[in-house]
Write an enzyme that holds these catalytic residues in place. Structure first.
Site, mmCIF file in Angstrom:
data_model
loop_
_atom_site.group_PDB
_atom_site.id
_atom_site.type_symbol
_atom_site.label_atom_id
_atom_site.label_comp_id
_atom_site.label_asym_id
_atom_site.label_seq_id
_atom_site.Cartn_x
_atom_site.Cartn_y
_atom_site.Cartn_z
ATOM 1 N N SER A 1 -71.277 0.710 -14.845
ATOM 2 C CA SER A 1 -69.938 0.938 -14.348
ATOM 3 C C SER A 1 -68.586 -0.008 -14.984
ATOM 4 O O SER A 1 -69.034 -0.794 -15.591
ATOM 5 C CB SER A 1 -69.781 0.491 -12.808
ATOM 6 O OG SER A 1 -68.456 0.640 -12.461
ATOM 7 N N GLN B 1 -76.218 1.159 -4.835
ATOM 8 C CA GLN B 1 -75.235 0.857 -3.747
ATOM 9 C C GLN B 1 -73.954 1.144 -4.315
ATOM 10 O O GLN B 1 -73.321 -0.046 -5.399
ATOM 11 C CB GLN B 1 -75.459 -0.307 -3.069
ATOM 12 C CG GLN B 1 -74.624 -0.397 -1.776
ATOM 13 C CD GLN B 1 -75.184 0.721 -0.780
ATOM 14 O OE1 GLN B 1 -76.310 0.895 -0.599
ATOM 15 N NE2 GLN B 1 -74.372 1.356 -0.138
ATOM 16 N N TYR C 1 -69.147 -5.242 -6.083
ATOM 17 C CA TYR C 1 -69.828 -4.258 -6.613
ATOM 18 C C TYR C 1 -69.859 -4.499 -8.242
ATOM 19 O O TYR C 1 -71.114 -4.419 -8.793
ATOM 20 C CB TYR C 1 -69.152 -3.076 -6.239
ATOM 21 C CG TYR C 1 -69.641 -1.761 -7.101
ATOM 22 C CD1 TYR C 1 -70.765 -1.235 -6.820
ATOM 23 C CD2 TYR C 1 -68.612 -1.246 -8.071
ATOM 24 C CE1 TYR C 1 -71.189 -0.075 -7.516
ATOM 25 C CE2 TYR C 1 -69.130 -0.066 -8.934
ATOM 26 C CZ TYR C 1 -70.479 0.403 -8.559
ATOM 27 O OH TYR C 1 -70.537 1.508 -9.377
ATOM 28 N N ASP D 1 -87.876 3.189 -1.781
ATOM 29 C CA ASP D 1 -86.649 2.272 -2.059
ATOM 30 C C ASP D 1 -86.733 1.363 -3.401
ATOM 31 O O ASP D 1 -88.211 1.082 -3.606
ATOM 32 C CB ASP D 1 -86.705 1.388 -0.704
ATOM 33 C CG ASP D 1 -85.324 0.675 -0.677
ATOM 34 O OD1 ASP D 1 -84.785 -0.054 -1.728
ATOM 35 O OD2 ASP D 1 -84.718 0.635 0.230
ATOM 36 N N GLU E 1 -57.143 -3.795 -1.945
ATOM 37 C CA GLU E 1 -57.269 -4.907 -2.849
ATOM 38 C C GLU E 1 -58.103 -4.843 -4.232
ATOM 39 O O GLU E 1 -57.949 -5.217 -5.262
ATOM 40 C CB GLU E 1 -57.217 -6.284 -2.077
ATOM 41 C CG GLU E 1 -56.522 -7.788 -2.480
ATOM 42 C CD GLU E 1 -55.198 -7.313 -3.138
ATOM 43 O OE1 GLU E 1 -54.998 -7.881 -4.245
ATOM 44 O OE2 GLU E 1 -54.238 -6.597 -2.698
ATOM 45 N N ILE F 1 -60.655 12.578 -5.626
ATOM 46 C CA ILE F 1 -60.585 13.975 -5.997
ATOM 47 C C ILE F 1 -60.980 14.925 -4.789
ATOM 48 O O ILE F 1 -60.361 15.872 -4.311
ATOM 49 C CB ILE F 1 -61.405 14.551 -7.373
ATOM 50 C CG1 ILE F 1 -60.529 13.421 -8.383
ATOM 51 C CG2 ILE F 1 -61.424 15.830 -7.653
ATOM 52 C CD1 ILE F 1 -60.937 14.040 -9.902
ATOM 53 N N PHE G 1 -75.189 11.856 -6.416
ATOM 54 C CA PHE G 1 -74.564 12.745 -7.088
ATOM 55 C C PHE G 1 -75.077 12.833 -8.490
ATOM 56 O O PHE G 1 -75.221 13.776 -8.985
ATOM 57 C CB PHE G 1 -73.031 12.038 -6.937
ATOM 58 C CG PHE G 1 -72.066 12.772 -8.048
ATOM 59 C CD1 PHE G 1 -72.088 14.170 -8.118
ATOM 60 C CD2 PHE G 1 -71.069 12.043 -8.609
ATOM 61 C CE1 PHE G 1 -70.961 14.933 -8.998
ATOM 62 C CE2 PHE G 1 -70.255 12.515 -9.489
ATOM 63 C CZ PHE G 1 -70.192 13.885 -9.679
ATOM 64 N N ILE G 2 -74.859 11.475 -9.233
ATOM 65 C CA ILE G 2 -75.241 11.763 -10.700
ATOM 66 C C ILE G 2 -76.606 12.020 -11.017
ATOM 67 O O ILE G 2 -77.018 12.863 -11.865
ATOM 68 C CB ILE G 2 -74.662 10.362 -11.473
ATOM 69 C CG1 ILE G 2 -73.152 10.305 -11.372
ATOM 70 C CG2 ILE G 2 -74.946 10.501 -13.125
ATOM 71 C CD1 ILE G 2 -72.479 8.861 -11.586
HETATM 72 N N1 NAD Z 1 -69.646 7.962 -9.275
HETATM 73 C C1 NAD Z 1 -69.313 7.279 -10.085
HETATM 74 O O1 NAD Z 1 -67.807 7.553 -10.503
HETATM 75 C C2 NAD Z 1 -69.853 6.031 -10.821
HETATM 76 C C3 NAD Z 1 -69.117 5.262 -11.473
HETATM 77 C C4 NAD Z 1 -69.721 4.083 -12.345
HETATM 78 C C5 NAD Z 1 -70.932 3.944 -11.895
HETATM 79 N N2 NAD Z 1 -71.676 4.602 -11.135
HETATM 80 C C6 NAD Z 1 -73.040 4.200 -10.811
HETATM 81 O O2 NAD Z 1 -73.802 5.430 -11.006
HETATM 82 C C7 NAD Z 1 -75.065 5.424 -10.228
HETATM 83 C C8 NAD Z 1 -75.147 6.883 -9.381
HETATM 84 O O3 NAD Z 1 -73.662 6.929 -8.370
HETATM 85 P P1 NAD Z 1 -73.513 8.156 -7.767
HETATM 86 O O4 NAD Z 1 -71.821 8.305 -7.772
HETATM 87 O O5 NAD Z 1 -74.291 9.226 -7.965
HETATM 88 O O6 NAD Z 1 -73.683 7.564 -6.257
HETATM 89 P P2 NAD Z 1 -74.652 8.173 -5.067
HETATM 90 O O7 NAD Z 1 -74.424 7.262 -4.084
HETATM 91 O O8 NAD Z 1 -74.405 9.623 -5.044
HETATM 92 O O9 NAD Z 1 -75.966 7.965 -5.634
HETATM 93 C C9 NAD Z 1 -76.681 6.800 -5.715
HETATM 94 C C10 NAD Z 1 -78.137 7.177 -4.977
HETATM 95 O O10 NAD Z 1 -79.006 6.241 -4.892
HETATM 96 C C11 NAD Z 1 -79.585 6.082 -3.769
HETATM 97 N N3 NAD Z 1 -80.021 4.737 -3.409
HETATM 98 C C12 NAD Z 1 -79.221 3.938 -2.887
HETATM 99 N N4 NAD Z 1 -79.722 2.742 -2.719
HETATM 100 C C13 NAD Z 1 -81.098 3.001 -2.990
HETATM 101 C C14 NAD Z 1 -82.516 2.267 -2.935
HETATM 102 N N5 NAD Z 1 -82.322 0.975 -2.363
HETATM 103 N N6 NAD Z 1 -83.688 2.799 -3.436
HETATM 104 C C15 NAD Z 1 -83.559 4.113 -3.727
HETATM 105 N N7 NAD Z 1 -82.497 4.934 -3.869
HETATM 106 C C16 NAD Z 1 -81.114 4.205 -3.453
HETATM 107 C C17 NAD Z 1 -78.641 6.685 -2.642
HETATM 108 O O11 NAD Z 1 -79.665 7.412 -1.616
HETATM 109 C C18 NAD Z 1 -78.146 7.773 -3.658
HETATM 110 O O12 NAD Z 1 -78.821 9.280 -3.389
HETATM 111 C C19 NAD Z 1 -74.985 4.231 -9.199
HETATM 112 O O13 NAD Z 1 -75.703 3.283 -9.554
HETATM 113 C C20 NAD Z 1 -73.555 3.807 -9.326
HETATM 114 O O14 NAD Z 1 -73.398 2.262 -9.286
HETATM 115 C C21 NAD Z 1 -71.384 5.641 -10.391
#
Ligand code: NAD
Length: 328
Positions: free
Chosen positions: A130, A89, A154, A66, A278, A195, A11-12
């Site tokens: 986060s 993750q 997490y 990975d 929880e 959402i 996503f991000i």
């Molecule tokens: N979405 C939020 O609200 C939020 C809030 C705080 C922090 N974050 C952090 O932002 C980052 C992106 O979050 P997001 O919401 O886009 O999540 P997301 O799951 O959509 O994106 C994470 C991406 O990382 C990839 N990924 C996972 N494990 C991997 C690995 N071992 N090797 C390579 N790629 C791998 C997944 O396939 C995925 O496409 C994450 O690190 C998350 O912890 C997100």
């Protein structure tokens, strides 16, 4: 610029890749298409980025791999100027089921990125941290010096990774910035989030389901604001070595959010309640003055405006996106 976005099919990371390609940068995405949620959303993101690259000046290369593969990470990092480390993750609740995986991906994966970066000339490593690192609030809104006592595996893994990011900046003089995101939402968001669920249920004539009594509060941060903050770090070194909150200024409780979406989409519906999880944080609320001071960060949308934009996008993309939300 040559930019590596880890987790760039997510996503991000996907929105970062999209923005960077549209600005004419050369983008490499490393993503393992983890099946944490339906990977067809990631396929869609890749397609959007590839089309942009085909039509514009930027370039886009997808590497399926990975972040736990240190050799691969080293090879990719050696060829870029910037690393946006978004691979992770995500998800508070599932981390309770499988904490070790969270450590391997979020902590070991980050160490691979940092080790690769310190062996080469890199302009900056930006890490996706986060709000979960804060845990129980001693006061709100959280500023960056608020104690960090995560209440989920997490949150613990993100905090450990973040501490390594700061330590590498200190010890190896590596330019790094850690951005503590507060619940990000917008187009192509993960389908298993409040959402997207509220919107989908309301559009299908089903009451939105609130976990707990709905008094939990959140800063919901619109994806464009998150991308703007990240993009600023391509040219601005004022935040090097720092940790910054990236949130909104429009804190809202979950019940009001559910009502807001219900009112926009299907005012005749009631709200349903289910048992609270929880490990979910009770309240998150960001003090964003540090990001504002260092980067001029300013959220552009209220929650009402952001939700309205998301609902419009959802309606326009309902055919492919909704089935994924319903299955999540
Ligand atoms: N979405 C939020 O609200 C939020 C809030 C705080 C922090 N974050 C952090 O932002 C980052 C992106 O979050 P997001 O919401 O886009 O999540 P997301 O799951 O959509 O994106 C994470 C991406 O990382 C990839 N990924 C996972 N494990 C991997 C690995 N071992 N090797 C390579 N790629 C791998 C997944 O396939 C995925 O496409 C994450 O690190 C998350 O912890 C997100």
């Amino acid at each position: 610029m040559r930019i590596l976005v880890t987790g760039g099919a997510g996503f991000i990371g996907g929105h970062l890749a999209e923005r960077f390609v549209s600005r004419g940068h050369d983008v490499v995405v490393l993503d393992n298409f983890d099946p944490f949620y339906d990977t067809r959303i990631k396929d869609h993101t890749v397609e959007v980025c590839q089309n942009l690259a085909d039509d514009g000046d930027g370039s886009y290369r997808l590497v399926e791999g990975d972040v736990r593969d240190a050799e691969l990470v080293e090879e990719l990092v050696a060829d870029v100027d910037y690393v946006y480390h978004q691979a992770g993750q995500a998800g508070v609740r599932p981390s309770v089921e499988d904490p070790r995986k969270y450590n391997e991906v979020n902590v070991d994966g980050t160490l691979n990125v940092l080790d690769a970066a310190r062996k080469t000339e890199i302009e900056r490593v930006v890490f996706a941290s986060s709000s979960s690192v804060y845990g129980k609030p001693e006061y709100l809104p959280y500023d960056e010096v608020h104690p960090t006592t995560p209440v989920s595996p997490y949150g613990a893994s993100k905090l450990a990774a973040e501490r390594y990011v700061c330590a590498y900046s200190e010890v190896y003089d590596l330019p790094t910035v850690a951005l503590r995101y507060f619940t990000v939402y917008g187009p192509r968001m993960r389908p298993n989030m409040a959402i997207s669920n509220f919107v989908s249920r309301c559009l299908n004539g089903e009451p939105p389901v609130v976990y707990g009594d709905g008094t939990q509060t959140r800063d919901f941060t619109y994806i464009e604001d998150v991308v703007d903050a990240n993009e600023a770090l391509l040219t601005d070194d004022a935040a090097d070595g720092e940790v910054l909150n990236i949130g909104s200024t429009d804190n809202i409780d979950i019940l009001t959010l559910a009502e807001e979406i219900r009112d926009q989409v299907a005012p005749e519906l009631d709200i349903e309640f289910a048992e609270r999880f929880e490990a979910d944080a009770e309240h998150t609320h960001a003090d964003i003055s540090k990001a504002n001071e260092l980067l001029g960060y300013e959220p552009s949308r209220t929650i009402r405006e952001g939700v309205q934009e998301f609902v419009e996008w959802y309606r326009a993309n309902r055919d492919w996106y909704e089935p994924l939300v319903l299955e999540s």
